[in-house]
Design a protein around this motif. Structure first.
Motif, PDB file in Angstrom:
ATOM      1  N   TRP A 115     -78.688 -26.505  36.131  1.00 25.24           N
ATOM      2  CA  TRP A 115     -78.823 -27.042  37.343  1.00 25.24           C
ATOM      3  C   TRP A 115     -77.835 -28.320  37.789  1.00 25.24           C
ATOM      4  CZ3 TRP A 115     -81.687 -24.728  41.039  1.00 25.24           C
ATOM      5  CH2 TRP A 115     -82.659 -23.977  40.668  1.00 25.24           C
ATOM      6  N   PHE A 116     -77.308 -28.728  36.572  1.00 17.75           N
ATOM      7  CA  PHE A 116     -76.350 -29.863  36.542  1.00 17.75           C
ATOM      8  C   PHE A 116     -75.018 -29.565  37.276  1.00 17.75           C
ATOM      9  CE2 PHE A 116     -78.428 -31.082  32.347  1.00 17.75           C
ATOM     10  CZ  PHE A 116     -79.590 -31.430  32.872  1.00 17.75           C
ATOM     11  N   LYS A 117     -74.519 -30.738  37.722  1.00 14.40           N
ATOM     12  CA  LYS A 117     -73.365 -30.829  38.137  1.00 14.40           C
ATOM     13  C   LYS A 117     -72.386 -30.980  37.205  1.00 14.40           C
ATOM     14  CE  LYS A 117     -70.003 -32.261  41.871  1.00 14.40           C
ATOM     15  NZ  LYS A 117     -69.746 -33.313  43.017  1.00 14.40           N
ATOM     16  N   HIS A 118     -71.846 -29.963  36.364  1.00 13.96           N
ATOM     17  CA  HIS A 118     -71.261 -30.294  34.814  1.00 13.96           C
ATOM     18  C   HIS A 118     -70.049 -31.004  35.077  1.00 13.96           C
ATOM     19  CE1 HIS A 118     -73.397 -26.261  34.759  1.00 13.96           C
ATOM     20  NE2 HIS A 118     -74.275 -27.146  33.910  1.00 13.96           N
ATOM     21  N   ASN A 119     -69.355 -30.997  36.012  1.00 19.03           N
ATOM     22  CA  ASN A 119     -67.886 -31.976  35.807  1.00 19.03           C
ATOM     23  C   ASN A 119     -68.500 -33.444  36.076  1.00 19.03           C
ATOM     24  OD1 ASN A 119     -66.110 -29.786  35.938  1.00 19.03           O
ATOM     25  ND2 ASN A 119     -65.901 -30.086  38.326  1.00 19.03           N
ATOM     26  N   ASP A 120     -69.451 -34.008  36.275  1.00 19.16           N
ATOM     27  CA  ASP A 120     -70.049 -35.088  36.614  1.00 19.16           C
ATOM     28  C   ASP A 120     -71.175 -35.319  35.186  1.00 19.16           C
ATOM     29  OD1 ASP A 120     -68.617 -35.920  38.683  1.00 19.16           O
ATOM     30  OD2 ASP A 120     -70.086 -35.151  39.976  1.00 19.16           O
ATOM     31  N   ALA A 121     -71.878 -34.445  34.917  1.00 18.43           N
ATOM     32  CA  ALA A 121     -72.830 -34.370  33.694  1.00 18.43           C
ATOM     33  C   ALA A 121     -72.273 -34.722  32.483  1.00 18.43           C
ATOM     34  CB  ALA A 121     -74.051 -33.402  33.780  1.00 18.43           C
ATOM     35  N   LEU A 122     -71.271 -33.827  32.124  1.00 21.95           N
ATOM     36  CA  LEU A 122     -70.817 -33.986  30.904  1.00 21.95           C
ATOM     37  C   LEU A 122     -70.077 -35.229  30.372  1.00 21.95           C
ATOM     38  CD1 LEU A 122     -69.186 -30.295  30.334  1.00 21.95           C
ATOM     39  CD2 LEU A 122     -71.212 -31.301  29.496  1.00 21.95           C
ATOM     40  N   PRO A 123     -69.537 -35.944  31.335  1.00 23.16           N
ATOM     41  CA  PRO A 123     -69.070 -37.434  30.725  1.00 23.16           C
ATOM     42  C   PRO A 123     -70.150 -38.387  30.762  1.00 23.16           C
ATOM     43  CG  PRO A 123     -68.143 -36.807  32.985  1.00 23.16           C
ATOM     44  CD  PRO A 123     -68.761 -35.493  32.447  1.00 23.16           C
ATOM     45  N   GLU A 124     -70.981 -38.252  31.512  1.00 31.06           N
ATOM     46  CA  GLU A 124     -72.001 -39.151  31.656  1.00 31.06           C
ATOM     47  C   GLU A 124     -73.188 -38.758  30.298  1.00 31.06           C
ATOM     48  OE1 GLU A 124     -75.288 -41.782  33.129  1.00 31.06           O
ATOM     49  OE2 GLU A 124     -73.212 -41.462  33.183  1.00 31.06           O
ATOM     50  N   LEU A 125     -73.357 -37.505  29.815  1.00 30.70           N
ATOM     51  CA  LEU A 125     -74.106 -37.536  28.445  1.00 30.70           C
ATOM     52  C   LEU A 125     -73.216 -37.806  27.442  1.00 30.70           C
ATOM     53  CD1 LEU A 125     -75.520 -33.828  29.373  1.00 30.70           C
ATOM     54  CD2 LEU A 125     -76.415 -36.150  30.011  1.00 30.70           C
ATOM     55  N   GLN A 126     -71.968 -37.819  27.427  1.00 33.17           N
ATOM     56  CA  GLN A 126     -71.053 -38.495  26.456  1.00 33.17           C
ATOM     57  C   GLN A 126     -71.214 -39.652  26.366  1.00 33.17           C
ATOM     58  OE1 GLN A 126     -67.137 -38.994  26.769  1.00 33.17           O
ATOM     59  NE2 GLN A 126     -66.619 -37.921  24.793  1.00 33.17           N
ATOM     60  N   ARG A 127     -71.278 -40.385  27.746  1.00 35.75           N
ATOM     61  CA  ARG A 127     -71.478 -41.806  27.458  1.00 35.75           C
ATOM     62  C   ARG A 127     -72.415 -42.660  27.022  1.00 35.75           C
ATOM     63  NH1 ARG A 127     -73.660 -45.536  30.371  1.00 35.75           N
ATOM     64  NH2 ARG A 127     -75.137 -44.229  31.557  1.00 35.75           N
ATOM     65  N   ILE A 128     -73.888 -41.832  27.151  1.00 37.02           N
ATOM     66  CA  ILE A 128     -74.736 -42.319  26.545  1.00 37.02           C
ATOM     67  C   ILE A 128     -75.304 -42.142  25.227  1.00 37.02           C
ATOM     68  CG2 ILE A 128     -75.942 -42.318  28.927  1.00 37.02           C
ATOM     69  CD1 ILE A 128     -77.608 -40.187  28.095  1.00 37.02           C
ATOM     70  N   LEU A 129     -74.318 -41.137  24.592  1.00 40.64           N
ATOM     71  CA  LEU A 129     -74.621 -40.758  23.232  1.00 40.64           C
ATOM     72  C   LEU A 129     -73.877 -41.674  22.522  1.00 40.64           C
ATOM     73  CD1 LEU A 129     -74.107 -36.903  22.930  1.00 40.64           C
ATOM     74  CD2 LEU A 129     -76.118 -38.521  21.853  1.00 40.64           C
ATOM     75  N   LYS A 130     -74.328 -41.996  21.096  1.00 40.36           N
ATOM     76  CA  LYS A 130     -73.680 -42.773  20.018  1.00 40.36           C
ATOM     77  C   LYS A 130     -72.492 -41.840  19.424  1.00 40.36           C
ATOM     78  CE  LYS A 130     -77.593 -45.410  18.779  1.00 40.36           C
ATOM     79  NZ  LYS A 130     -78.550 -45.723  17.641  1.00 40.36           N
ATOM     80  N   PRO A 131     -71.457 -42.365  19.050  1.00 42.64           N
ATOM     81  CA  PRO A 131     -70.266 -41.492  18.561  1.00 42.64           C
ATOM     82  C   PRO A 131     -70.806 -40.505  17.470  1.00 42.64           C
ATOM     83  CG  PRO A 131     -69.867 -43.905  18.671  1.00 42.64           C
ATOM     84  CD  PRO A 131     -71.317 -43.937  18.819  1.00 42.64           C
ATOM     85  N   ASN A 132     -71.737 -40.606  16.805  1.00 39.77           N
ATOM     86  CA  ASN A 132     -72.157 -39.648  15.725  1.00 39.77           C
ATOM     87  C   ASN A 132     -73.285 -39.130  16.299  1.00 39.77           C
ATOM     88  OD1 ASN A 132     -73.853 -41.710  15.582  1.00 39.77           O
ATOM     89  ND2 ASN A 132     -74.053 -41.690  13.273  1.00 39.77           N
ATOM     90  N   GLY A 133     -73.800 -38.823  17.436  1.00 44.96           N
ATOM     91  CA  GLY A 133     -74.795 -38.316  18.192  1.00 44.96           C
ATOM     92  C   GLY A 133     -74.682 -36.807  18.298  1.00 44.96           C
ATOM     93  N   ARG A 134     -75.755 -36.125  19.008  1.00 46.75           N
ATOM     94  CA  ARG A 134     -75.656 -34.795  19.070  1.00 46.75           C
ATOM     95  C   ARG A 134     -76.043 -34.616  20.488  1.00 46.75           C
ATOM     96  NH1 ARG A 134     -78.363 -31.358  14.324  1.00 46.75           N
ATOM     97  NH2 ARG A 134     -76.474 -31.940  13.633  1.00 46.75           N
ATOM     98  N   LEU A 135     -75.674 -33.631  21.135  1.00 47.02           N
ATOM     99  CA  LEU A 135     -76.095 -32.732  22.340  1.00 47.02           C
ATOM    100  C   LEU A 135     -76.687 -31.269  22.058  1.00 47.02           C
ATOM    101  CD1 LEU A 135     -76.291 -32.719  25.520  1.00 47.02           C
ATOM    102  CD2 LEU A 135     -74.016 -31.398  25.243  1.00 47.02           C
ATOM    103  N   ALA A 136     -77.961 -31.148  22.646  1.00 44.97           N
ATOM    104  CA  ALA A 136     -78.671 -29.986  22.478  1.00 44.97           C
ATOM    105  C   ALA A 136     -78.989 -29.413  23.767  1.00 44.97           C
ATOM    106  CB  ALA A 136     -79.961 -30.206  21.442  1.00 44.97           C
ATOM    107  N   VAL A 137     -78.635 -28.267  24.065  1.00 46.06           N
ATOM    108  CA  VAL A 137     -78.960 -27.824  25.313  1.00 46.06           C
ATOM    109  C   VAL A 137     -79.639 -26.392  25.012  1.00 46.06           C
ATOM    110  CG1 VAL A 137     -78.129 -26.377  27.280  1.00 46.06           C
ATOM    111  CG2 VAL A 137     -77.076 -28.546  26.480  1.00 46.06           C
ATOM    112  N   VAL A 138     -81.103 -26.159  25.499  1.00 39.52           N
ATOM    113  CA  VAL A 138     -81.930 -25.014  25.083  1.00 39.52           C
ATOM    114  C   VAL A 138     -82.376 -24.370  26.324  1.00 39.52           C
ATOM    115  CG1 VAL A 138     -84.057 -24.653  23.654  1.00 39.52           C
ATOM    116  CG2 VAL A 138     -82.525 -26.596  23.201  1.00 39.52           C
TER     117      VAL A 138
END
Length: 253
Positions: A115-138
């Protein structure tokens, strides 16, 4: 024919407003092994669960002693479902979470990424993550090699004039494609099943954003589900939908 309209243009914020009770009560949960896979080799403390809905996935994460921000734009969804002390219901979207820079050890999205607008969501999700963090999409995807599960999907399509999103619910292409935000994509698939009484099967169907909510079409949906359940239920009145929990993990670039 598949509608090619981007899903973020089809009112994802409000389309589940009148389905929250069925959503919380009857949507399948996720197997413990899926949470194990997400947490493997990391020890997160803070998690942003994006598109958290009624908190089905947020509660599973909180059960692992994680502090969870359940980010959800729909007020009815945020207000539904049991709460836990280490879950914060947070008004926000994948494109504008309202969370601080580099504040999360883990960012998750269960059954919502499409449901996300990926061009805007991906940079936002990276912004809130710590540099050694992880993204999980399920996603929980129905296993259509199972006859009952396949026929359940056919019933939904037969009575739904606008089966929004069918065929696009497990598409990790925005992460898979070369992008400046996430890298090292890997995929894990875990089979599991959902035990359903007739009441639960109907509730599950009613939780879909595209099924009819009133009139003859709703009556027809319930009639066909009753026939289907009768054909496949065991002596205890239980039929089993089969799923694959498809998990995509990535690291911030």
């Amino acid at each position: 024919m598949q509608n090619d309209t981007p899903l973020y243009q089809l009112d994802p914020t409000n389309r589940f407003t009148h389905r929250t009770q069925d959503y919380d009560a009857y949507r399948p949960t996720y197997p413990s092994a899926a949470i194990d896979a997400i947490l493997e080799d990391i020890t997160p403390q803070t998690v942003a669960d994006i598109g958290a809905g009624t908190g089905i996935s947020s509660r599973l994460l909180a059960d692992r002693n994680l502090k969870v921000w359940a980010v959800e734009p729909n007020a009815a969804m945020r207000a539904t479902g049991s709460k836990q002390p280490n879950i914060t219901a947070w008004e926000g979207t994948a494109e504008q979470t309202g969370l601080a820079d580099n504040s999360m050890d883990l960012v998750t999205s269960f059954q919502a990424f499409h449901w996300f607008k990926h061009n805007d969501a991906l940079p936002e999700l990276q912004r809130i993550l710590k540099p050694n963090g992880r993204l999980a999409v399920v996603w929980n995807n129905r296993d259509r090699t199972d006859e009952f599960t396949k026929r359940y999907g056919q019933v939904l399509q037969s009575v739904s004039s606008k089966p929004v999103g069918l065929g696009r619910l497990s598409d990790a292409t925005p992460i898979r494609q070369t992008n400046p935000y996430f890298t090292n994509l890997r995929e894990i698939s875990i089979p599991h099943q959902q035990a359903l009484t007739l009441e639960a099967l109907i509730g599950l169907a009613n939780s879909r954003s595209y099924t009819p909510q009133q009139g003859a079409a709703k009556d027809l949906l319930h009639h066909r589900l009753a026939e289907l359940h009768r054909a496949f239920a065991n002596n205890a009145g239980i039929a089993y939908l089969q799923y694959q929990a498809n998990i995509f993990l990535a690291d911030p670039a």
